[in-house]
Design an enzyme around this catalytic site. Structure first.
Site, mmCIF file in Angstrom:
data_model
loop_
_atom_site.group_PDB
_atom_site.id
_atom_site.type_symbol
_atom_site.label_atom_id
_atom_site.label_comp_id
_atom_site.label_asym_id
_atom_site.label_seq_id
_atom_site.Cartn_x
_atom_site.Cartn_y
_atom_site.Cartn_z
ATOM 1 N N ALA A 63 0.859 -1.187 0.000
ATOM 2 C CA ALA A 63 0.000 0.000 0.000
ATOM 3 C C ALA A 63 0.892 1.233 0.000
ATOM 4 O O ALA A 63 2.077 1.153 0.363
ATOM 5 C CB ALA A 63 -0.874 -0.015 1.252
ATOM 6 N N GLY A 106 0.616 -5.154 0.850
ATOM 7 C CA GLY A 106 -0.499 -5.194 -0.096
ATOM 8 C C GLY A 106 -0.087 -5.807 -1.424
ATOM 9 O O GLY A 106 -0.920 -6.345 -2.155
ATOM 10 N N GLU A 109 -0.503 -9.396 -0.908
ATOM 11 C CA GLU A 109 -1.950 -9.654 -0.808
ATOM 12 C C GLU A 109 -2.581 -9.653 -2.203
ATOM 13 O O GLU A 109 -3.425 -10.476 -2.521
ATOM 14 C CB GLU A 109 -2.599 -8.599 0.105
ATOM 15 C CG GLU A 109 -2.182 -8.803 1.564
ATOM 16 C CD GLU A 109 -2.647 -7.684 2.479
ATOM 17 O OE1 GLU A 109 -2.341 -6.515 2.183
ATOM 18 O OE2 GLU A 109 -3.326 -7.979 3.467
ATOM 19 N N GLU A 129 4.228 -5.599 7.352
ATOM 20 C CA GLU A 129 3.423 -4.532 7.971
ATOM 21 C C GLU A 129 3.761 -4.279 9.432
ATOM 22 O O GLU A 129 3.696 -3.138 9.901
ATOM 23 C CB GLU A 129 1.925 -4.842 7.840
ATOM 24 C CG GLU A 129 1.357 -4.666 6.439
ATOM 25 C CD GLU A 129 1.466 -5.915 5.579
ATOM 26 O OE1 GLU A 129 2.252 -6.813 5.921
ATOM 27 O OE2 GLU A 129 0.760 -5.984 4.562
HETATM 28 C C1 3H9 Z 1 0.677 -2.418 3.372
HETATM 29 O O1 3H9 Z 1 0.939 -2.809 2.274
HETATM 30 C C2 3H9 Z 1 -0.620 -2.687 4.060
HETATM 31 C C3 3H9 Z 1 -1.468 -3.655 3.325
HETATM 32 O O2 3H9 Z 1 -1.774 -4.762 4.135
HETATM 33 C C4 3H9 Z 1 -2.708 -3.023 2.749
HETATM 34 C C5 3H9 Z 1 -3.663 -2.512 3.753
HETATM 35 C C6 3H9 Z 1 -4.935 -1.951 3.202
HETATM 36 N N1 3H9 Z 1 4.618 3.515 0.003
HETATM 37 O O3 3H9 Z 1 13.266 1.975 0.274
HETATM 38 P P1 3H9 Z 1 13.659 2.732 -0.937
HETATM 39 C C7 3H9 Z 1 9.339 5.002 -1.306
HETATM 40 S S1 3H9 Z 1 1.789 -1.491 4.249
HETATM 41 C C8 3H9 Z 1 5.074 4.738 -0.291
HETATM 42 O O4 3H9 Z 1 14.648 3.813 -0.779
HETATM 43 P P2 3H9 Z 1 14.879 0.359 -1.979
HETATM 44 C C9 3H9 Z 1 10.426 5.356 -0.317
HETATM 45 O O5 3H9 Z 1 9.957 6.232 0.674
HETATM 46 C C10 3H9 Z 1 3.224 -1.436 3.189
HETATM 47 N N2 3H9 Z 1 6.361 4.984 -0.604
HETATM 48 O O6 3H9 Z 1 14.141 1.767 -2.100
HETATM 49 C C11 3H9 Z 1 11.459 5.993 -1.226
HETATM 50 O O7 3H9 Z 1 11.050 7.343 -1.476
HETATM 51 P P3 3H9 Z 1 12.142 8.484 -1.653
HETATM 52 C C12 3H9 Z 1 3.978 -2.702 3.251
HETATM 53 C C13 3H9 Z 1 7.210 3.951 -0.603
HETATM 54 O O8 3H9 Z 1 15.117 -0.097 -3.345
HETATM 55 C C14 3H9 Z 1 11.312 5.219 -2.541
HETATM 56 O O9 3H9 Z 1 10.010 4.608 -2.479
HETATM 57 N N3 3H9 Z 1 5.178 -2.599 2.477
HETATM 58 C C15 3H9 Z 1 6.791 2.656 -0.302
HETATM 59 O O10 3H9 Z 1 16.034 0.460 -1.030
HETATM 60 C C16 3H9 Z 1 12.330 4.133 -2.722
HETATM 61 O O11 3H9 Z 1 12.319 3.304 -1.578
HETATM 62 C C17 3H9 Z 1 6.357 -2.219 2.998
HETATM 63 O O12 3H9 Z 1 6.470 -1.992 4.180
HETATM 64 C C18 3H9 Z 1 5.425 2.444 0.005
HETATM 65 N N4 3H9 Z 1 4.938 1.218 0.288
HETATM 66 O O13 3H9 Z 1 13.847 -0.623 -1.279
HETATM 67 C C19 3H9 Z 1 7.513 -2.133 2.034
HETATM 68 N N5 3H9 Z 1 7.853 1.832 -0.361
HETATM 69 O O14 3H9 Z 1 12.985 8.085 -2.818
HETATM 70 C C20 3H9 Z 1 8.149 -0.789 2.120
HETATM 71 C C21 3H9 Z 1 8.896 2.597 -0.719
HETATM 72 O O15 3H9 Z 1 11.348 9.726 -1.858
HETATM 73 N N6 3H9 Z 1 9.210 -0.597 1.173
HETATM 74 N N7 3H9 Z 1 8.518 3.872 -0.863
HETATM 75 O O16 3H9 Z 1 12.929 8.501 -0.369
HETATM 76 C C22 3H9 Z 1 10.402 -1.229 1.224
HETATM 77 O O17 3H9 Z 1 10.633 -2.114 2.020
HETATM 78 C C23 3H9 Z 1 11.476 -0.776 0.269
HETATM 79 O O18 3H9 Z 1 11.086 0.479 -0.240
HETATM 80 C C24 3H9 Z 1 11.733 -1.718 -0.933
HETATM 81 C C25 3H9 Z 1 12.686 -1.011 -1.941
HETATM 82 C C26 3H9 Z 1 12.413 -3.002 -0.417
HETATM 83 C C27 3H9 Z 1 10.461 -2.078 -1.638
#
Ligand code: 3H9
Length: 707
Positions: A63, A106, A109, A129
């Site tokens: 999400a 998500g 999911e 999450e």
């Molecule tokens: C969820 O899904 C709940 C569900 O159950 C649904 C409920 C209804 N959203 O980390 P990076 C941005 S909760 C918005 O540097 P990497 C991040 O801020 C979510 N923005 O890259 C950054 O912005 P900026 C569950 C996001 O290659 C840019 O993207 N998911 C999101 O080192 C690059 O990110 C997670 O917790 C997001 N979801 O790593 C996963 N994700 O460049 C969260 C990233 O402006 N994400 N951004 O600073 C991650 O773990 C890492 O970003 C990922 C890539 C491994 C994917």
């Protein structure tokens, strides 16, 4: 279908491409686009199946977390993903999810709502999450156990760690691994299964087990969560949600999940952890060192000094695949250092963290040396010799002589002035602080200390390198103790004052551990070695202002040779295996010393212990911010969470102060000021924020806007 979701066709297969850079988060518009694309596929007689794939580097990272901030700050609950996922599952034509990069939260999911999943071997899937203080909120706690069984689903949803595509395949979470071109493979797979009955994940029950089988799984998981994720509520909520669905139907499980998800999302813990998520990314942004600043390639490094820190730092580079020279002055010291490295690696193998083959490769990357002969080849040197200005200056003068122009000369000092060290060279622009935390190969924090003349390319390189090394690099200014240790001083000072005023050692540690600190301040001191701070205090005693109260108990313990764990005695007593026990002798000694010093003894509550220690951090943090030694309040938060065991679910000391309310924090600090004098003078920035009704978070926003 819209600009976030593209639809193309490969003959009889519809290809639905999610294109929402950088990580294809399910922002508004994405679910709608997918839903419309599924409808279009179903109404096109020429289409037999659909493939959903992510554009760019990943499938779907979950999400859009920014939407959660909007929801909690406006107090509104927006549409969830659940209807879309049911819609996909009910599609008359099979939907194949093609996963590369990450399918997280998500994203997983969404993938589980497809009838089939194929993945690149390098992909990762997970329900992370809980790291944001929430639980899967779109049926993840219900579909995952149906695909992989209760035990593994509980582990993934409560633990939050992703698994590899290979493990996912072995568990039955994915149906095929595709080597080579994912899209081609997914389309071929879709043709193969088209026309066959399409399994709906929500209707699967074979792997759910019975309540008798599942009861011990839930009990063990709750036990693990309480121990390993102490204080964090989301893991327990995730387990509750899974249990709720197993005991009833899929729909009832989803309802229970939705209720728990909302409770978690609107909690202080989730707000704090989302602040930490974005904070960890924000710290990489330095106003006057833009992202495009060219970095210096770092392919070979050297570490000077093979003691505990130097050895740990060498391991950090080796673990990242960077060859490293490890220098010391004589064979004996070097052999001791290499011995410690080998021992560390052996214990990592024993604990299953690394394989023996991995360790063998890493060890080959570390070359012990006794002289500077090969230093002319390295791109960066990290000096980690004993803490003493004269010695450091000699080392830097040597490095200046032997290293090529353009190489980065970094010091691991935790206390000394970077500019003075830089002045020992003819190239102060190449000099920077890289303050690793002990044990360097474990702790995530790297304070990158900017000297007056540190070059922008040097700063950019160290910031980027920190990510490659698996660290969180935070840029700080060159003040005594930099950011982390400068704040740790008042924190531990207050802890000692409390003991000198009548609190028991273990009561202080317990109150702060219950607040959520990984370890109490006295136990931390014993672990690090009390003599370290004692020596530094002796060196700086001449700078102390006369007439200001100073803690004395720890210095006296050191004078008695009680240095902490390493001498078997410090604030606590330690047995052979370094297990601590309370030491009545310390209690009696402190009572006597306090009586001699005329300090009145009193009962001290856990609340006062926490307020005195934590608000000491906040007050010093506010000074550091105002003086510009930290770029933003969030930088301080990230330092404290990653280097000092501050609970992430409280968001760091500055976020915690915002959560408590700065007015309340300020009032308490004013009370302490009245009771304890000058050391508690409220920081001017704190006073100003209170007067203007602002928070540290708002201060940060203003800083970013002004930059
Ligand atoms: C969820 O899904 C709940 C569900 O159950 C649904 C409920 C209804 N959203 O980390 P990076 C941005 S909760 C918005 O540097 P990497 C991040 O801020 C979510 N923005 O890259 C950054 O912005 P900026 C569950 C996001 O290659 C840019 O993207 N998911 C999101 O080192 C690059 O990110 C997670 O917790 C997001 N979801 O790593 C996963 N994700 O460049 C969260 C990233 O402006 N994400 N951004 O600073 C991650 O773990 C890492 O970003 C990922 C890539 C491994 C994917």
């Amino acid at each position: 279908m819209n600009n976030l979701v593209r639809v193309t066709k490969d003959n009889d297969v519809t290809i639905i491409t999610i294109d929402n850079p950088p990580v294809n988060a399910l922002s508004p518009g994405v679910p709608e686009g997918i839903s419309a694309a599924i409808d279009a596929a179903n109404s096109d007689p020429g289409v037999k199946a659909a493939v959903v794939i992510g554009a760019g580097r990943t499938f779907v990272a979950g999400a859009d977390i920014k939407e959660f901030i909007k929801m909690t700050s406006s107090g509104t609950r927006r549409a969830t993903l659940l209807p879309l996922l049911l819609h996909i599952e009910d599609s008359g034509k099979p939907v194949v999810m093609a996963i590369h990069g990450q399918a997280f939260g998500g994203g997983l999911e969404l993938a589980m709502a497809g009838h089939y999943r194929v993945a690149s071997p390098t992909a990762q899937v997970g329900q992370p999450e809980v790291n944001l203080g929430i639980i899967p909120g779109a049926g993840g706690t219900q579909r995952l156990p149906r695909l992989i069984g209760v035990a593994k689903a509980v582990e993934m949803c409560a633990g939050g760690k992703p698994i590899s595509a290979r493990e996912a395949a072995a568990l039955g979470l994915t149906d095929q691994l595709i080597e080579g071109d994912l899209l081609l493979g997914a389309v071929a797979f879709a043709r193969e299964i088209a026309g066959k009955p399409a399994p709906k994940t929500r209707e699967r029950t074979q792997k759910l087990g019975t309540s008798v089988e599942n009861a011990p799984i839930f009990a063990a998981a709750r036990d693990t969560a309480c121990k390993k994720q102490r204080g964090l509520k989301a893991p327990l909520a995730a387990i509750d949600a899974i249990e709720a669905g197993i005991g009833s139907s899929f729909d009832e499980g989803c309802q229970a999940e939705a209720k728990l998800f909302t409770e978690c999302l609107f909690s202080d813990q989730s707000k704090a952890l989302i602040h930490v998520f974005f904070g960890e990314r924000e710290v990489a942004k330095i106003p006057d060192v833009p992202r495009e600043t060219p970095a210096i390639p770092v392919n070979r490094v050297a570490v000077v000094g093979s003691g505990t820190m130097g050895g740990g730092i060498a391991m950090v580079f080796a673990n990242a695949g960077i060859p490293v020279l490890l220098k010391d002055v004589d064979e004996a010291a070097l052999e001791l250092g290499m011995g410690k490295i080998r021992k560390n690696y052996a214990s990592s193998v024993q604990r299953g963290r690394f394989t023996q083959a991995f360790v063998d490769e890493r060890l080959k990357l570390i070359t012990p040396v006794l002289n500077y002969d090969a230093f002319s080849d390295v791109d960066m040197v990290v000096e980690a010799v004993f803490e003493g200005m004269a010695l450091k200056k000699t080392v830097f003068a040597d490095l200046d002589r032997v290293c090529r122009r353009g190489a980065i000369l970094a010091t691991n000092t935790s206390t000394l002035n970077i500019d003075e060290i830089a002045a020992a060279t003819s190239r102060p622009e190449a000099v920077i602080g890289t303050h690793f935390f002990s044990p360097a190969n474990v702790m995530r924090l790297l304070e990158i200390v900017r000297g007056k003349k540190s070059g922008k390319e040097v700063i950019a390189t160290c910031m980027q390198l920190s990510k490659k090394l698996g660290k969180i690099g935070v840029l700080v200014g060159n003040c005594r103790g930099f950011v982390g240790n400068r704040m740790f001083g008042p924190y531990r000072r207050e802890a000692q004052f409390l003991i000198e005023e009548g609190a028991e050692v273990e009561a202080v540690d317990q109150a702060l551990a219950e607040f959520g600190m990984a370890m109490g301040p006295m136990a931390t001191g014993d672990l690090a070695g009390l003599d370290v701070g004692w020596r530094i205090r002796k060196e700086y005693r001449h700078l102390e202002k006369p007439g200001i109260r100073q803690p004395f108990a720890e210095d006296r313990l050191c004078e008695m040779g009680r240095y902490g764990q390493k001498t078997g005695r410090g604030w606590y007593r330690y047995d052979e295996s370094r297990r601590p026990s309370n030491d009545p002798e310390v209690s009696a000694l402190v009572r006597k010393w306090s009586a001699d010093a005329g300090i009145p003894q009193r009962q001290i509550s856990a609340e006062e212990i926490v307020d005195r220690c934590i608000y000491a951090l906040v007050n010093e943090g506010a000074r550091i911010l105002e003086e510009g030694y930290a770029l933003r309040a969030v930088d301080i938060d990230i330092i404290y969470i990653n280097g000092y065991g501050f609970p992430a679910y409280r968001g760091g000391p500055m976020w915690h102060a915002d959560t408590v309310g700065l007015q309340k924090v300020y009032q308490r600090i004013c009370e302490f000021h009245q009771q304890h004098g000058e050391l508690w003078e409220p920081a001017p920035l704190l006073r100003r924020l209170v007067e203007t009704g602002k928070t540290f978070a708002e201060f940060d926003k203003e800083q970013v806007a002004a930059a």
